[in-house]
Design a protein around this motif. Structure first.
Motif, PDB file in Angstrom:
ATOM      1  N   THR A  27       2.988  15.480  16.677  1.00 54.67           N
ATOM      2  CA  THR A  27       2.242  14.970  17.913  1.00 54.67           C
ATOM      3  C   THR A  27       0.838  14.561  17.584  1.00 54.67           C
ATOM      4  N   SER A  29      -2.775  13.935  17.267  1.00 52.03           N
ATOM      5  CA  SER A  29      -4.156  14.651  17.504  1.00 52.03           C
ATOM      6  C   SER A  29      -4.806  14.448  18.772  1.00 52.03           C
ATOM      7  N   SER A  30      -4.865  15.656  19.581  1.00 49.77           N
ATOM      8  CA  SER A  30      -5.610  15.365  21.042  1.00 49.77           C
ATOM      9  C   SER A  30      -6.458  16.633  21.304  1.00 49.77           C
ATOM     10  N   SER A  32      -6.946  19.979  22.732  1.00 50.96           N
ATOM     11  CA  SER A  32      -6.104  21.153  22.922  1.00 50.96           C
ATOM     12  C   SER A  32      -6.097  21.566  24.480  1.00 50.96           C
ATOM     13  N   LYS A  36      -9.175  21.888  27.316  1.00 54.85           N
ATOM     14  CA  LYS A  36      -9.250  21.275  28.351  1.00 54.85           C
ATOM     15  C   LYS A  36      -9.421  22.265  29.611  1.00 54.85           C
ATOM     16  N   THR A  55      -1.925  21.962  33.099  1.00 55.56           N
ATOM     17  CA  THR A  55      -2.511  21.516  31.911  1.00 55.56           C
ATOM     18  C   THR A  55      -1.574  22.182  31.085  1.00 55.56           C
ATOM     19  N   ASP A  59       0.038  18.427  30.874  1.00 54.69           N
ATOM     20  CA  ASP A  59      -0.814  17.511  30.531  1.00 54.69           C
ATOM     21  C   ASP A  59      -0.411  16.345  29.596  1.00 54.69           C
ATOM     22  N   PRO A  60      -0.443  15.051  29.901  1.00 48.62           N
ATOM     23  CA  PRO A  60       0.285  13.957  28.768  1.00 48.62           C
ATOM     24  C   PRO A  60      -0.544  14.038  27.470  1.00 48.62           C
ATOM     25  N   SER A  61      -1.385  14.631  27.292  1.00 47.48           N
ATOM     26  CA  SER A  61      -1.961  14.556  26.275  1.00 47.48           C
ATOM     27  C   SER A  61      -2.032  15.962  25.123  1.00 47.48           C
ATOM     28  N   CYS A  62      -1.790  16.916  26.011  1.00 46.10           N
ATOM     29  CA  CYS A  62      -1.804  18.369  25.266  1.00 46.10           C
ATOM     30  C   CYS A  62      -0.876  19.376  25.785  1.00 46.10           C
ATOM     31  N   ALA A  66       5.064  17.715  26.917  1.00 44.18           N
ATOM     32  CA  ALA A  66       4.629  16.324  26.567  1.00 44.18           C
ATOM     33  C   ALA A  66       4.791  16.182  25.196  1.00 44.18           C
ATOM     34  N   LYS A  67       4.918  17.002  24.386  1.00 45.99           N
ATOM     35  CA  LYS A  67       5.201  16.845  22.932  1.00 45.99           C
ATOM     36  C   LYS A  67       6.564  16.152  22.596  1.00 45.99           C
TER      37      LYS A  67
END
Length: 395
Positions: A27, A29-30, A32, A36, A55, A59-62, A66-67
């Motif tokens: 995935t 990097s974003s 964590s 957040k 979250t 959460d779309p980034s972490c 979402a992975k």
């Protein structure tokens, strides 16, 4: 096989049931999930557990889901009915066709899947349906609601052979209502939930604090949580009893039922009716985390890296559905439900292949998935059998 044959086709015995991961790539990097969540707490103080879950999981980034979709199966974090092999999808396909046939063969009609993850179950269902009934197949629209972009991409990739039948959309608002079925396999247990604890004889809600602990806070008496708690008898529950409550069933069901003009809701998941869920001996609730097939109970340990789940209160789900004029017509364990669907295969001796037999036993045997999971069907404006209401403690 004739297109009118009601018996679903069996998978090729040479097919492997070990579904491969769609991608093993890392995935990007974003930030964590931990960072957040700490930022949320800094801005607004201790946060309710549903916010923590939103979250940690979505959460779309972490978020965990979402992975890259490698969480399910023997090499992932947990095992589902889909992991057992394609027979699960074959049996569900036969149920969906039966609904279509007994509801005047609507054209068009929809199968809406919630929580499709990799799209493997959709693939199994469609692979069976295309051989069952030509007219049903031609009039079918198979839709998936998926808010996470990486999963939408994975589903589109796997389901490319059925591209003309599939709609993968971010929101229910993009679907025009038509007759059909909305269903989810192990989606309800992933919906966010509140954590509550009985302290000094009253319920308090657990929040996530900035020192990374769960702390009890007073519940707003005018909140949806307070209203939901009126259905949980607490007098017989001991001090420090901790459990989970979902207040999201109604909006969740409202969104998906809005895509159907007439239809059936079907969910398969692990859970109980309310009296079993809030048993006095279940003092720490049903919250569990999963990683590499190992269960634990500390949801704060690695947010974004572990699955966090709780069992389903099917009685609460049914109360929410009733507000939308959907009423329970079936509520039973998965073993009984799938055995009934498999009856034509058993009677026709089409479950004789050893691999298919093993698949069926995994899905239905009480020592495997048969007793751990339940199936509930809710039909619009349909009367509920007395035995179903009794099992759900609603009689």
């Amino acid at each position: 096989m004739p297109v009118s044959d009601p018996v679903p086709p069996l998978p090729n015995p040479a097919d492997s049931f070990d579904y491969p991961n769609l991608s093993q790539s890392a995935t990007p990097s974003s930030p964590s999930a931990h960072l957040k969540i700490l930022s949320q707490i800094k801005n607004q103080g201790p946060i309710p557990f549903p916010d923590f879950l939103q979250t940690s999981l979505y959460d779309p980034s972490c978020g965990y889901y979402a992975k890259q979709p490698t969480q399910v199966g023997h090499t992932g974090d947990f095992f589902t009915s889909v992991s057992a092999g394609p027979l699960f999808g074959t049996l569900l396909a036969s149920r969906f066709l039966d609904w279509w046939q007994t509801n005047n063969q609507p054209n068009p009609w929809r199968i809406l899947e919630i929580g499709a993850h990799t799209g493997q179950l959709a693939h199994d269902i469609l692979s069976s349906l295309q051989n069952l009934n030509l007219l049903a197949w031609q009039s079918l629209q198979y839709s998936i609601i998926e808010p996470l972009p990486l999963l939408r991409s994975s589903q589109a990739n796997l389901l490319q052979p059925f591209a003309d039948k599939i709609t993968i959309t971010q929101s229910h608002e993009n679907l025009t209502p038509i007759p059909g079925i909305a269903f989810g396999n192990e989606i309800l247990d992933a919906l966010p939930f509140h954590l509550i604890k009985k302290i000094s004889g009253s319920w308090q809600e657990l929040h996530v604090s900035n020192d990374w602990k769960l702390i009890p806070l007073e519940i707003n008496p005018n909140s949806q949580l307070a209203e939901t708690l009126t259905h949980i008898p607490s007098d017989h529950l001991p001090e420090n009893y901790q459990t989970e409550v979902r207040t999201c069933f109604l909006p969740f069901l409202r969104d998906i039922s809005s895509t159907l003009t007439n239809g059936l809701l079907l969910f398969l998941d692990y859970g109980f009716a309310s009296p079993e869920y809030y048993d006095p001996y279940r003092t720490s609730g049903t919250l569990r985390t999963f990683s590499k097939h190992r269960a634990a109970e500390n949801p704060l340990e690695s947010p974004g890296e572990i699955d966090i789940t709780a069992h389903v209160d099917f009685t609460a789900l049914t109360r929410a559905a009733a507000q939308l004029n959907y009423f329970p017509t079936t509520f039973t364990n998965q073993g009984s439900y799938l055995t009934k669907l498999a009856a034509p295969l058993i009677q026709s001796n089409l479950l004789s292949n050893p691999k298919i037999i093993a698949n069926f036993q995994t899905l239905t045997h009480p020592a495997h998935l048969g007793s751990r999971f339940h199936a509930i069907e809710l039909s619009k404006n349909s009367p509920s059998p007395p035995q179903v209401l009794h099992r759900l403690a609603l009689d």
